[in-house]
Write a protein that holds these residues in place. Sequence first.
Motif, short mmCIF file in Angstrom:
data_model
loop_
_atom_site.label_atom_id
_atom_site.label_comp_id
_atom_site.label_asym_id
_atom_site.label_seq_id
_atom_site.Cartn_x
_atom_site.Cartn_y
_atom_site.Cartn_z
N ALA A 1 -1.45 14.83 0.69
CA ALA A 1 -1.14 15.96 1.56
C ALA A 1 -2.34 16.34 2.42
N GLU A 2 -3.53 16.32 1.81
CA GLU A 2 -4.73 16.64 2.57
C GLU A 2 -4.99 15.61 3.66
N SER A 3 -4.73 14.36 3.36
CA SER A 3 -4.89 13.31 4.36
C SER A 3 -3.92 13.50 5.52
N ALA A 4 -2.68 13.88 5.20
CA ALA A 4 -1.69 14.12 6.25
C ALA A 4 -2.09 15.32 7.10
N ALA A 5 -2.65 16.35 6.48
CA ALA A 5 -3.09 17.54 7.22
C ALA A 5 -4.23 17.20 8.17
N LYS A 6 -5.18 16.42 7.72
CA LYS A 6 -6.30 16.02 8.57
C LYS A 6 -5.82 15.16 9.73
N GLN A 7 -4.83 14.28 9.45
CA GLN A 7 -4.29 13.45 10.52
C GLN A 7 -3.60 14.31 11.58
N LEU A 8 -2.85 15.33 11.12
CA LEU A 8 -2.17 16.22 12.06
C LEU A 8 -3.19 16.99 12.90
N ALA A 9 -4.22 17.53 12.26
CA ALA A 9 -5.24 18.29 12.99
C ALA A 9 -5.91 17.44 14.06
N SER A 10 -6.22 16.21 13.71
CA SER A 10 -6.86 15.30 14.65
C SER A 10 -5.92 14.97 15.81
N ALA A 11 -4.63 14.75 15.48
CA ALA A 11 -3.65 14.40 16.51
C ALA A 11 -3.42 15.57 17.47
N GLY B 1 -7.59 23.57 6.97
CA GLY B 1 -8.26 24.37 5.95
C GLY B 1 -7.82 24.01 4.54
N GLN B 2 -7.90 24.99 3.64
CA GLN B 2 -7.61 24.78 2.22
C GLN B 2 -6.10 24.63 1.99
N LEU B 3 -5.72 23.54 1.34
CA LEU B 3 -4.30 23.23 1.11
C LEU B 3 -3.74 24.01 -0.07
N THR B 4 -2.48 24.48 0.08
CA THR B 4 -1.74 25.09 -1.03
C THR B 4 -0.58 24.18 -1.38
N LEU B 5 -0.51 23.78 -2.65
CA LEU B 5 0.49 22.78 -3.07
C LEU B 5 1.48 23.41 -4.03
N GLU B 6 2.76 23.21 -3.73
CA GLU B 6 3.84 23.65 -4.62
C GLU B 6 4.82 22.49 -4.77
N SER B 7 4.69 21.77 -5.89
CA SER B 7 5.58 20.63 -6.16
C SER B 7 5.51 19.64 -5.00
N SER B 8 6.60 19.45 -4.30
CA SER B 8 6.64 18.47 -3.21
C SER B 8 6.46 19.12 -1.84
N THR B 9 5.95 20.34 -1.83
CA THR B 9 5.71 21.05 -0.56
C THR B 9 4.24 21.47 -0.49
N ALA B 10 3.66 21.32 0.68
CA ALA B 10 2.26 21.71 0.89
C ALA B 10 2.15 22.57 2.15
N THR B 11 1.27 23.55 2.10
CA THR B 11 0.99 24.39 3.27
C THR B 11 -0.51 24.35 3.55
N VAL B 12 -0.85 24.13 4.82
CA VAL B 12 -2.26 23.99 5.21
C VAL B 12 -2.53 24.86 6.44
N PRO B 13 -3.57 25.71 6.42
CA PRO B 13 -3.94 26.45 7.64
C PRO B 13 -4.60 25.51 8.65
N LEU B 14 -4.25 25.69 9.92
CA LEU B 14 -4.87 24.95 11.01
C LEU B 14 -5.64 25.94 11.88
N ASN B 15 -6.92 25.74 12.01
CA ASN B 15 -7.79 26.63 12.77
C ASN B 15 -8.01 26.06 14.17
N TYR B 16 -7.56 26.79 15.17
CA TYR B 16 -7.62 26.33 16.57
C TYR B 16 -8.75 27.04 17.31
N SER B 17 -9.36 26.30 18.24
CA SER B 17 -10.34 26.87 19.15
C SER B 17 -10.17 26.22 20.52
N TRP B 18 -9.85 27.04 21.53
CA TRP B 18 -9.72 26.57 22.91
C TRP B 18 -10.84 27.19 23.74
N LYS B 19 -11.49 26.39 24.57
CA LYS B 19 -12.46 26.94 25.52
C LYS B 19 -11.70 27.28 26.79
#
Length: 675
Positions: free
Chosen positions: A29-39, A79-97
């Motif tokens: 799940a953490e790997s998927a979150a990092k991939q999404l943030a990068s994308a 950010g820090q992942l929250t895992l509940e069984s087969s569901t995960a929630t991850v905060p995404l921190n955005y910064s736009w100039k």
Amino acid sequence: MGKSKLALALVGLVLGGSLVACDDGRAGAESAAKQLASAVSALDVGSVAFEGKESGAANDQLKEIFKGMDPVKPAVDSGQLTLESSTATVPLNYSWKIGTGEWKYTTFAQFKKSGDQWLTVWNPATLVPELAEGEIVYSSTHTPQRADILGAGGVPLVTYRQVVNVGIDKPALGGADPADSATKLAQLVGVDPAAYAQQVQASGPEAFVAAITLREEGRTITDGQIGEISGARAIRDFLPLAPTRTFARALLGTAAEANAEQIEKSNGALKPGDTTGTGGLQQQYDAQLRGSDGMQVFAEKAGLTTEEKQALPNEGRRVLFQTELKVGTPLKTTLDPKLQQLAEDVLGKVGPASAIVALRPSSGAVLAAASGPGSNGYDTAMLGQYAPGSIFKMVDSLAMFRNGMTPDSKVDCPATLTVDGRTFKNAEGYPASSLGSVTLRDAFAHSCNTAFINARDTVSQSQLESAATSLGVAVEAPALGAAAFLGSVPGNAEGTEHAASMIGQGKVLLSPLAAAIMAGSVAKGAPVAAQLVLNPNEGVTSPDAGSTATGTATAGTETNGTSPAAPPSGDATTPAAAPATAAETPVTAAEAASLADMMRAVVTSGHAGFLASVPGEPVGAKTGTAEFGNDSPPKTHAWIVAVHGDLAVAVFVEDGGLGATTSGPLLKEFLTQAG
């Protein structure tokens, strides 16, 4: 041996099975979150696997959502992942100039496990808080008008003035030949016909191709003449301009639409279409004059018609982020527009590089700093580095006073003088009646080179340097607020170099500004601290890459990084000596009075008698003729400085011959008309 290997293999399988059994899926799940943030940072999620939505469709929708933000992209971190069984929630921190501001927020992305894979749950609110399906995000920029540059008394020097952009409007050509129309228009306005025709032909079918921009005031090419050419148009606009094309151009600089190189070097401070300064004060104080854009980021439902928008509150827009528009701050200067124009008019007929600088000794205010047409755009008045010749005898005389002499002291003025094999002589036409034993006043009035070189054994080079700083030159000038060279006087020199220094040659260098400061210090009775800019960097918290203002002028260096055009000439062959911070021993009122006495003698009994007829208060002056180059006879620069009431003036002409006969008449014309 075989049994041991088999046992180890079995242990490995057992342990491996235990690790798999303990893996709760967090790593995936953490790997998927990092991939999404990068994308999302790249605004390209084509490689991200989504639940119930094709990656290509999700990518198209993301690009449509953020199309109005192009070319800006966000920086996104998970950010820090929250895992509940087969569901995960991850905060995404955005910064736009966004312009000069930063738009920061946090959303939450959801992931669901499908077999061995974690899939991203598509939700527009993952991209922007509360963003609904079918909404898009876009930015709007509001650019402030560039602030004026003001002269003495707040008179606008550079302000928005009406212009016309004359060019070929290709949609208006009809069936006319673009090259033929372009050639006719180029001939009418005076630009290169071949180059302009090629530019028109190479541009797109909907383009307006400008040939020239003309001031509306006083233009001689009429709309009627332009209209006779197929496709030609005159489009009215306003630009920040000085009163005339040449008015203080080298000092003020220019302001125009930023080019690609300026935008690239600005580190985001400039964008296409922005107006920015090039050279002079326009570049040095660009951030102050430009202000900063007001930026807004909106969300709205895509595809709304104008009528639908008008029926909705705020036309259906939600403000997500905004930065306040900040208007530029006018730059206040001490330039007197009448005296500046007068100085330029006086120099208008001078062929070589030339300059006139006028300042107010009592306040240090620079009233005029004009560089003639022969300077070819270089700021000779402020930045020129030239041997001052005999005007430097003001410095010699001050040093001699400090060794006990007075204007009535006797000095020896021979026709020639040889120092270490080099022969020095007086200027051509030196009066025989002023040779031999004469007063220092008489030697100064007639500019006896040999008398001052004779003083080399009693006046050291360090004393010359000290006397120069006492008169306000070869020191730093933090109050000036503009790029300038304030002179260089080496503290060490021997033999012929020291002898040459006594007559303002050798490695001694001044600018016309420095010469005016030197004369002004005599009139004031104390060193003049020149000032040109009254409010440097007002309203600017931290100058950006588009601004290089320092507010400091020094001797020996050109400050502020504005990269002036290369000088047409100059006498500096090695880097000038570093300046002193300030005068260790400022000129006193008594010393200045003695110098003023001798400067007045230049007019009453010396070779500047032509200034006696200048109306108003008595004029005191000093002429200078400085040799340069290796020609025989050598070429000479022409100098003259003068004080007239609360006005100090320096006039310089490069390769101008004698100061009295070349610069002198220019000075008389300036002083007479200045009133």
